[in-house]
Design an enzyme around this catalytic site. Structure first.
Site, short mmCIF file in Angstrom:
data_model
loop_
_atom_site.label_atom_id
_atom_site.label_comp_id
_atom_site.label_asym_id
_atom_site.label_seq_id
_atom_site.Cartn_x
_atom_site.Cartn_y
_atom_site.Cartn_z
N GLY A 46 0.85 -1.18 0.00
CA GLY A 46 0.00 0.00 0.00
C GLY A 46 0.88 1.23 0.00
O GLY A 46 2.04 1.17 0.44
N GLN A 51 3.15 10.10 0.99
CA GLN A 51 4.44 9.40 1.05
C GLN A 51 5.31 9.68 -0.17
O GLN A 51 6.52 9.39 -0.13
CB GLN A 51 4.22 7.89 1.19
CG GLN A 51 3.56 7.49 2.50
CD GLN A 51 3.39 5.99 2.60
OE1 GLN A 51 2.39 5.44 2.16
NE2 GLN A 51 4.39 5.31 3.14
N CYS A 91 6.39 0.16 7.24
CA CYS A 91 5.94 1.29 6.43
C CYS A 91 7.10 1.77 5.58
O CYS A 91 8.22 1.91 6.09
CB CYS A 91 5.46 2.41 7.37
SG CYS A 91 4.93 3.89 6.49
N LEU A 92 6.83 2.04 4.31
CA LEU A 92 7.91 2.49 3.41
C LEU A 92 8.47 3.84 3.85
O LEU A 92 9.58 4.20 3.48
CB LEU A 92 7.41 2.57 1.96
CG LEU A 92 7.04 1.21 1.33
CD1 LEU A 92 6.53 1.42 -0.10
CD2 LEU A 92 8.23 0.26 1.33
N HIS A 133 -4.13 1.37 7.61
CA HIS A 133 -2.78 1.96 7.62
C HIS A 133 -2.71 3.15 6.65
O HIS A 133 -2.19 4.21 6.99
CB HIS A 133 -1.77 0.86 7.24
CG HIS A 133 -0.35 1.30 7.21
ND1 HIS A 133 0.62 0.78 8.06
CD2 HIS A 133 0.31 2.20 6.42
CE1 HIS A 133 1.78 1.35 7.80
NE2 HIS A 133 1.63 2.22 6.80
N GLU A 134 -3.27 2.97 5.44
CA GLU A 134 -3.20 4.03 4.44
C GLU A 134 -4.12 5.21 4.80
O GLU A 134 -3.76 6.37 4.59
CB GLU A 134 -3.54 3.49 3.05
CG GLU A 134 -2.63 2.35 2.57
CD GLU A 134 -1.16 2.65 2.73
OE1 GLU A 134 -0.74 3.81 2.56
OE2 GLU A 134 -0.40 1.70 3.03
N HIS A 137 -2.35 7.45 7.05
CA HIS A 137 -1.41 8.36 6.38
C HIS A 137 -2.10 9.65 5.96
O HIS A 137 -1.52 10.74 6.05
CB HIS A 137 -0.81 7.70 5.14
CG HIS A 137 0.41 6.87 5.43
ND1 HIS A 137 1.54 7.38 6.01
CD2 HIS A 137 0.67 5.56 5.21
CE1 HIS A 137 2.45 6.42 6.14
NE2 HIS A 137 1.95 5.30 5.66
ZN ZN Z 1 2.89 3.49 5.69
#
Ligand code: ZN
Length: 165
Positions: A46, A51, A91-92, A133-134, A137
């Site tokens: 995701g 991000q 998480c990226l 999670h997204e 963000h």
């Molecule tokens: Zn993330």
């Protein structure tokens, strides 16, 4: 379509409430394509627009990692949630940190697709986790914020953690 550079914590965009998308122009579809390319390049499941440096309410998800099964969600609103679960998340935007996070097991999310058409997603399992999670963000929240304070403290003070072991 191209892979975009990732914003890492503590980048200020990761802490902002992202702006709603009002006009579904072709730029939004390009942004969705960039999000997907960037997510695949980093083997993520995701990725949210902040991000990659874009302050809009848009994310992509594909827990199966199989092409053609991508989900693009704009302006998401979390509806009914049910049950509890906890899995180890990463998480990226927060490299090399993996922590167990408590979340709802099942969710119903409404939003729009990349063209602005209405979208309803009902999910459980990994997709339910990714959606939460997204969505976080887009609210300027990271998975670290959902950890108990003692685990957050341990992550912030590696020397103290070494002393505890
Ligand atoms: Zn993330």
């Amino acid at each position: 379509m191209s892979v975009q550079p990732l914003c890492h914590e503590p980048h200020p965009l990761l802490r902002r409430h992202a702006r709603p998308i009002e006009r579904f122009s072709k730029e939004i579809r390009w942004l969705a394509a960039d999000l997907l390319e960037t997510m695949y390049a980093h083997e993520g499941v995701g990725l949210a627009a902040p991000q990659i440096g874009c302050d809009v309410r848009l994310f992509v998800a594909n827990p199966s990692r199989r092409r053609g099964r991508e989900l693009v969600v704009a302006n998401p609103v979390m509806g009914v949630t049910a049950g509890r679960t906890a899995i180890v998340e990463g998480c990226l935007s927060v490299p090399n940190v993996w922590e167990r996070v408590r979340r709802s097991a099942r969710v119903r999310m409404v939003g729009q697709d990349a063209r602005g058409d209405p979208l309803v997603v009902e999910a459980e399992g990994l997709l339910a986790i990714v959606l939460q999670h997204e969505q976080d963000h887009l609210e300027g929240r990271l998975f670290l914020d959902r950890l108990p304070w003692c685990r957050r403290w341990r992550l912030q003070t590696p020397r103290a953690a070494a002393g505890q072991r």
